[in-house]
Scaffold this motif. Structure first.
Motif, mmCIF file in Angstrom:
data_model
loop_
_atom_site.group_PDB
_atom_site.id
_atom_site.type_symbol
_atom_site.label_atom_id
_atom_site.label_comp_id
_atom_site.label_asym_id
_atom_site.label_seq_id
_atom_site.Cartn_x
_atom_site.Cartn_y
_atom_site.Cartn_z
ATOM 1 N N GLN A 158 1.759 27.288 44.902
ATOM 2 C CA GLN A 158 0.472 27.154 45.584
ATOM 3 C C GLN A 158 0.402 25.880 46.412
ATOM 4 N N LEU A 159 -0.192 25.993 47.583
ATOM 5 C CA LEU A 159 -0.472 24.841 48.420
ATOM 6 C C LEU A 159 -1.890 24.388 48.101
ATOM 7 N N ARG A 160 -2.038 23.148 47.718
ATOM 8 C CA ARG A 160 -3.348 22.566 47.395
ATOM 9 C C ARG A 160 -3.517 21.312 48.242
ATOM 10 N N PHE A 161 -4.607 20.618 48.047
ATOM 11 C CA PHE A 161 -4.822 19.378 48.791
ATOM 12 C C PHE A 161 -5.667 18.406 47.989
ATOM 13 N N LYS B 52 2.615 7.305 54.877
ATOM 14 C CA LYS B 52 1.695 6.279 55.342
ATOM 15 C C LYS B 52 0.752 6.859 56.395
ATOM 16 N N ALA B 53 -0.528 6.711 56.130
ATOM 17 C CA ALA B 53 -1.531 7.185 57.086
ATOM 18 C C ALA B 53 -1.690 6.159 58.207
ATOM 19 N N SER C 221 2.911 14.911 53.108
ATOM 20 C CA SER C 221 3.724 14.185 52.135
ATOM 21 C C SER C 221 2.930 13.947 50.855
ATOM 22 N N GLU C 222 3.599 14.095 49.720
ATOM 23 C CA GLU C 222 2.979 13.793 48.428
ATOM 24 C C GLU C 222 2.465 12.354 48.468
ATOM 25 N N GLY C 223 1.244 12.139 48.058
ATOM 26 C CA GLY C 223 0.660 10.803 48.023
ATOM 27 C C GLY C 223 0.011 10.373 49.321
ATOM 28 N N PHE C 224 -0.073 11.246 50.325
ATOM 29 C CA PHE C 224 -0.661 10.882 51.619
ATOM 30 C C PHE C 224 -2.116 10.441 51.467
ATOM 31 N N ALA C 225 -2.908 11.187 50.696
ATOM 32 C CA ALA C 225 -4.315 10.825 50.519
ATOM 33 C C ALA C 225 -4.444 9.508 49.746
ATOM 34 N N GLY D 17 -4.078 6.496 51.933
ATOM 35 C CA GLY D 17 -5.106 6.219 52.928
ATOM 36 C C GLY D 17 -5.402 7.329 53.910
ATOM 37 N N GLY D 18 -4.716 8.459 53.806
ATOM 38 C CA GLY D 18 -5.045 9.610 54.639
ATOM 39 C C GLY D 18 -6.291 10.299 54.094
ATOM 40 N N VAL D 19 -6.985 11.061 54.907
ATOM 41 C CA VAL D 19 -8.192 11.748 54.449
ATOM 42 C C VAL D 19 -7.834 12.942 53.571
ATOM 43 N N VAL D 20 -6.859 13.742 53.997
ATOM 44 C CA VAL D 20 -6.445 14.925 53.234
ATOM 45 C C VAL D 20 -4.924 14.913 53.111
ATOM 46 N N GLY D 21 -4.446 15.163 51.908
ATOM 47 C CA GLY D 21 -3.008 15.247 51.687
ATOM 48 C C GLY D 21 -2.652 16.549 51.006
ATOM 49 N N PHE D 22 -1.722 17.297 51.592
ATOM 50 C CA PHE D 22 -1.260 18.537 50.975
ATOM 51 C C PHE D 22 -0.382 18.226 49.771
#
Length: 182
Positions: free
Chosen positions: A146-149, A114-115, A128-132, A135-140
């Motif tokens: 590989q680390l993506r966003f 939760k953002a 956290s998966e699903g952060f973006a 409501g977050g701006v960027v989610g890893f």
């Protein structure tokens, strides 16, 4: 490997400068250090509203919760600058009302997906998966090793942040009112 995949991988590496040498560390970066470096590099591709960057003030990265590992990971960025401003030491925040003066809020996985409420001039980055999507701006996100966003353009707009086209190009997906776009 397809030419498109090679081109995208090269663009991502160039745009975000994620080579181990960019971390200026003699050892391989751990997960926390990699995510801290990613967060810093992402911040270089964001424009903040002028009123959120007081004259003479350092650039403040904050972390939801207090964790020595994240403090150490972000300390590796000492001496770096964002928008010509030196980075201040990582500041832990425990409540939303402590976000004043933060330009970037890192939300560790243990804090959930939760953002926090959108605040003008606050770039939220979560691991956290699903952060973006939440409501977050960027989610890893992890894709294999590989680390993506992912990027949420609507959340960025609510925070009055302008994200560069280069950042959007290397995102795994861009989320807006119409949904996610790869």
């Amino acid at each position: 490997m397809s030419a498109l995949l090679v081109k995208r991988c090269c663009a991502a590496a160039l745009a975000l400068g994620l080579a181990a040498s960019a971390l200026a560390q003699p050892r391989a970066a751990g997960e926390a250090e990699l995510k801290a470096a990613f967060a810093y590099r992402i911040a270089l591709f964001v424009e903040w509203p002028a009123e959120s960057l007081p004259a003479g003030a350092p650039f403040q990265i904050c972390s939801a919760g207090n964790d020595a590992a994240w403090t150490a990971a972000f300390a590796a960025l000492d001496g770096k600058k964002v928008q010509g401003r030196p980075l201040a030491p990582l500041r832990a925040v425990l409540r939303d009302d402590e976000l004043r003066g933060c330009q970037l809020l890192f939300v560790p996985q243990r804090e959930g997906r939760k953002a926090p409420p959108a605040a003008a001039g606050l770039l939220t980055i979560g691991e956290s998966e699903g952060f973006a999507v939440a409501g977050g701006v960027v989610g890893f996100v992890r894709e294999g090793t590989q680390l993506r966003f992912d990027v949420n353009r609507d959340a960025a707009a609510r925070a009055q942040l302008h994200l560069s086209a280069e950042l959007l190009k290397v995102a795994r997906s861009v989320i807006d009112g119409a949904g996610a776009k790869p």
